[in-house]
Write a protein that holds these residues in place. Structure first.
Motif, PDB file in Angstrom:
ATOM      1  N   ARG A  68       1.252  -1.229   0.329  1.00 55.25           N
ATOM      2  CA  ARG A  68       0.282   0.295   0.496  1.00 55.25           C
ATOM      3  C   ARG A  68       0.318   1.448   0.147  1.00 55.25           C
ATOM      4  O   ARG A  68       0.333   2.331  -0.720  1.00 55.25           O
ATOM      5  CB  ARG A  68      -0.794  -0.332   1.680  1.00 55.25           C
ATOM      6  N   ALA A  69       2.006   1.138   0.385  1.00 59.92           N
ATOM      7  CA  ALA A  69       3.050   2.382   0.755  1.00 59.92           C
ATOM      8  C   ALA A  69       3.303   2.994  -0.312  1.00 59.92           C
ATOM      9  O   ALA A  69       3.388   4.071  -1.003  1.00 59.92           O
ATOM     10  CB  ALA A  69       3.880   2.510   2.091  1.00 59.92           C
ATOM     11  N   LYS A  70       4.217   1.629  -1.321  1.00 58.57           N
ATOM     12  CA  LYS A  70       4.295   1.993  -2.833  1.00 58.57           C
ATOM     13  C   LYS A  70       3.677   1.685  -3.909  1.00 58.57           C
ATOM     14  O   LYS A  70       3.907   1.496  -4.380  1.00 58.57           O
ATOM     15  CB  LYS A  70       5.852   1.131  -2.642  1.00 58.57           C
ATOM     16  N   GLN A  71       2.265   1.337  -3.891  1.00 55.60           N
ATOM     17  CA  GLN A  71       1.259   1.628  -4.314  1.00 55.60           C
ATOM     18  C   GLN A  71       1.718  -0.133  -5.650  1.00 55.60           C
ATOM     19  O   GLN A  71       1.572   0.766  -6.740  1.00 55.60           O
ATOM     20  CB  GLN A  71       0.819   2.746  -5.323  1.00 55.60           C
ATOM     21  N   ALA A 115      -7.010   5.040  16.483  1.00 60.35           N
ATOM     22  CA  ALA A 115      -7.105   6.662  16.630  1.00 60.35           C
ATOM     23  C   ALA A 115      -5.992   6.762  17.182  1.00 60.35           C
ATOM     24  O   ALA A 115      -5.683   7.930  15.539  1.00 60.35           O
ATOM     25  CB  ALA A 115      -7.858   6.797  18.060  1.00 60.35           C
ATOM     26  N   SER A 116      -4.771   6.670  17.372  1.00 58.47           N
ATOM     27  CA  SER A 116      -3.479   6.870  17.019  1.00 58.47           C
ATOM     28  C   SER A 116      -2.553   5.546  16.378  1.00 58.47           C
ATOM     29  O   SER A 116      -1.076   5.722  16.316  1.00 58.47           O
ATOM     30  CB  SER A 116      -3.189   6.393  19.021  1.00 58.47           C
ATOM     31  N   SER A 117      -2.567   4.599  15.015  1.00 60.18           N
ATOM     32  CA  SER A 117      -2.381   4.207  14.206  1.00 60.18           C
ATOM     33  C   SER A 117      -2.884   4.714  13.037  1.00 60.18           C
ATOM     34  O   SER A 117      -3.655   4.199  12.787  1.00 60.18           O
ATOM     35  CB  SER A 117      -2.477   2.157  15.097  1.00 60.18           C
ATOM     36  N   ASP A 118      -1.250   4.363  12.109  1.00 62.17           N
ATOM     37  CA  ASP A 118      -2.079   4.683  10.911  1.00 62.17           C
ATOM     38  C   ASP A 118      -2.207   3.261  10.423  1.00 62.17           C
ATOM     39  O   ASP A 118      -2.571   3.232   8.721  1.00 62.17           O
ATOM     40  CB  ASP A 118      -0.165   5.039   9.881  1.00 62.17           C
ATOM     41  N   CYS A 119      -2.094   2.051  10.505  1.00 58.63           N
ATOM     42  CA  CYS A 119      -2.312   0.430  10.870  1.00 58.63           C
ATOM     43  C   CYS A 119      -2.578  -0.327  11.176  1.00 58.63           C
ATOM     44  O   CYS A 119      -1.763   0.116  12.445  1.00 58.63           O
ATOM     45  CB  CYS A 119      -0.667   0.248   9.667  1.00 58.63           C
ATOM     46  N   ALA A 136     -11.099   5.292  14.309  1.00 58.89           N
ATOM     47  CA  ALA A 136      -9.869   4.648  13.576  1.00 58.89           C
ATOM     48  C   ALA A 136      -9.609   6.079  13.042  1.00 58.89           C
ATOM     49  O   ALA A 136     -10.146   6.823  12.427  1.00 58.89           O
ATOM     50  CB  ALA A 136     -10.331   3.830  12.308  1.00 58.89           C
ATOM     51  N   ARG A 137      -8.570   6.358  12.837  1.00 64.42           N
ATOM     52  CA  ARG A 137      -7.453   7.681  11.956  1.00 64.42           C
ATOM     53  C   ARG A 137      -7.739   7.372  10.459  1.00 64.42           C
ATOM     54  O   ARG A 137      -8.033   6.365  10.521  1.00 64.42           O
ATOM     55  CB  ARG A 137      -6.022   7.246  12.474  1.00 64.42           C
ATOM     56  N   PRO A 138      -8.225   8.823   9.957  1.00 65.26           N
ATOM     57  CA  PRO A 138      -8.615   8.384   8.612  1.00 65.26           C
ATOM     58  C   PRO A 138      -7.369   7.584   7.725  1.00 65.26           C
ATOM     59  O   PRO A 138      -6.749   8.037   8.194  1.00 65.26           O
ATOM     60  CB  PRO A 138      -9.026   9.948   8.625  1.00 65.26           C
ATOM     61  N   GLY A 139      -8.482   7.165   7.111  1.00 65.58           N
ATOM     62  CA  GLY A 139      -7.344   6.369   5.911  1.00 65.58           C
ATOM     63  C   GLY A 139      -6.242   5.510   6.669  1.00 65.58           C
ATOM     64  O   GLY A 139      -5.844   4.516   5.891  1.00 65.58           O
ATOM     65  N   MET A 140      -6.947   5.205   7.593  1.00 66.89           N
ATOM     66  CA  MET A 140      -6.125   3.550   8.011  1.00 66.89           C
ATOM     67  C   MET A 140      -5.701   2.473   7.269  1.00 66.89           C
ATOM     68  O   MET A 140      -6.915   2.663   6.620  1.00 66.89           O
ATOM     69  CB  MET A 140      -6.472   2.852   9.966  1.00 66.89           C
ATOM     70  N   HIS A 141      -5.247   1.922   7.589  1.00 71.01           N
ATOM     71  CA  HIS A 141      -4.425   0.239   6.468  1.00 71.01           C
ATOM     72  C   HIS A 141      -4.851  -0.604   7.829  1.00 71.01           C
ATOM     73  O   HIS A 141      -4.514  -0.889   8.750  1.00 71.01           O
ATOM     74  CB  HIS A 141      -3.376  -0.018   6.019  1.00 71.01           C
ATOM     75  N   LEU A 142      -6.175  -1.625   7.775  1.00 76.55           N
ATOM     76  CA  LEU A 142      -6.121  -2.752   8.578  1.00 76.55           C
ATOM     77  C   LEU A 142      -5.476  -3.966   8.002  1.00 76.55           C
ATOM     78  O   LEU A 142      -6.141  -4.336   6.936  1.00 76.55           O
ATOM     79  CB  LEU A 142      -8.057  -2.868   8.660  1.00 76.55           C
ATOM     80  N   ARG A 147     -13.313   6.007   5.685  1.00 77.10           N
ATOM     81  CA  ARG A 147     -12.808   6.477   6.938  1.00 77.10           C
ATOM     82  C   ARG A 147     -11.761   4.757   6.935  1.00 77.10           C
ATOM     83  O   ARG A 147     -10.330   5.256   7.606  1.00 77.10           O
ATOM     84  CB  ARG A 147     -13.320   6.393   8.242  1.00 77.10           C
ATOM     85  N   ILE A 148     -11.864   4.527   6.470  1.00 77.42           N
ATOM     86  CA  ILE A 148     -10.538   2.558   6.707  1.00 77.42           C
ATOM     87  C   ILE A 148     -10.261   2.684   5.183  1.00 77.42           C
ATOM     88  O   ILE A 148     -10.416   2.609   4.001  1.00 77.42           O
ATOM     89  CB  ILE A 148     -10.752   1.299   6.910  1.00 77.42           C
ATOM     90  N   GLY A 149      -8.716   3.314   4.554  1.00 82.85           N
ATOM     91  CA  GLY A 149      -8.149   3.553   3.642  1.00 82.85           C
ATOM     92  C   GLY A 149      -7.823   2.179   2.511  1.00 82.85           C
ATOM     93  O   GLY A 149      -8.499   2.508   1.321  1.00 82.85           O
TER      94      GLY A 149
END
Length: 264
Positions: free
Chosen positions: A61-64, A139-143, A166-172, A194-196
């Motif tokens: 995801r980070a490197k698309q 709320a405090s996690s990017d992933c 969840a932090r907006p755009g979070m990767h689950l 809301r979940i990326g």
């Protein structure tokens, strides 16, 4: 036939003192039948390939990937909106052998790591922080990577309430069991962005029906419960059994003992 045979062996007076489950999860094993015997599992046997799979999803995801690959001249060279794992916060739900293996690899990528655990811990090894609230973790996690066992306490832990935090755009990422996620609530969170991204190796109903929405959702990366696979997966599980057989024969404590009351 197998459950009936097992019930007969464990319910009867056969003197069985030890049962070993070749995998890690015991949520589909009839633990209620194990009354006098010790129950163990091959906990940790496939932790490394699962951890590598989780990291692959985070990196993809980070490197698309594969979207950033080109098959013809792109509109422009040198530029792409790629991200990094370094400096991002990874939240782990569960900190057993799989969670620890993921944390080790995430820390190597300079990620901040925090873990939701059932029991409070005093020591924070390797810079991992421990939290006790799922909403705070979300709320405090990017992933967020789900690596907890399937129990009554974790059933639908990821639901409308926790997803709203969840932090907006979070990767689950889910490498645990599908029962940890309330899929209808996840779909809403994905639709509302809301979940990326949801990278799911497990789902609640396996195998997934052919017309299920997850197959075609643009923000779902779905695989067929394959994260544990590796050239050594089966041999490792057998080695765990053989090691425990040696322990049992020598009257030594078993590895990977299951707490039947806790469910793992």
């Amino acid at each position: 036939a197998a459950p009936a045979l097992l019930r007969g062996l464990l319910d009867g007076d056969h003197g069985i003192r030890w049962v070993h489950v070749m995998g890690t999860g015991i949520d589909q094993f009839p633990v209620h039948l194990v009354k006098r015997a010790q129950l163990s599992c091959s906990r940790g046997a496939t932790a490394i390939p699962i951890a590598e799979w989780a990291m692959a999803m985070l990196l993809a995801r980070a490197k698309q990937l594969p979207d950033s690959w080109v098959e013809q001249p792109p509109a422009e060279w040198f530029m792409a909106p790629l991200s990094m794992l370094a400096g991002k916060t990874l939240g782990l739900v569960g900190y057993g052998t799989i969670g620890q293996a993921i944390a080790t690899r995430a820390r190597a990528f300079d990620m901040d790591v925090q873990a939701l655990v059932r029991r409070p811990r005093q020591v924070e090894p390797g810079g991992v922080r421990f939290v006790d609230d799922i909403a705070a973790l979300m709320a405090s996690s990017d992933c967020v990577v789900l690596a907890a066992p399937a129990t009554a306490a974790t059933h639908h832990l990821i639901n409308a309430e926790s997803l709203a935090a969840a932090r907006p755009g979070m990767h689950l990422v889910n490498v645990a069991r599908g029962s940890l996620v309330e899929e209808a609530a996840l779909r809403v969170a994905l639709d509302e962005e809301r979940i990326g991204m949801g990278s799911l190796d497990v789902v609640e109903d396996e195998p997934l029906a052919a017309n299920h929405w997850m197959y075609s959702h643009p923000r779902v990366q779905l695989s067929a419960r394959v994260s544990w696979n590796s050239p050594t997966a089966f041999s490792n599980m057998i080695l765990y059994f053989v090691r425990n057989l040696r322990h049992f024969s020598n009257g030594e404590p078993l590895d990977g003992l299951v707490d039947i009351n806790a469910g793992y």
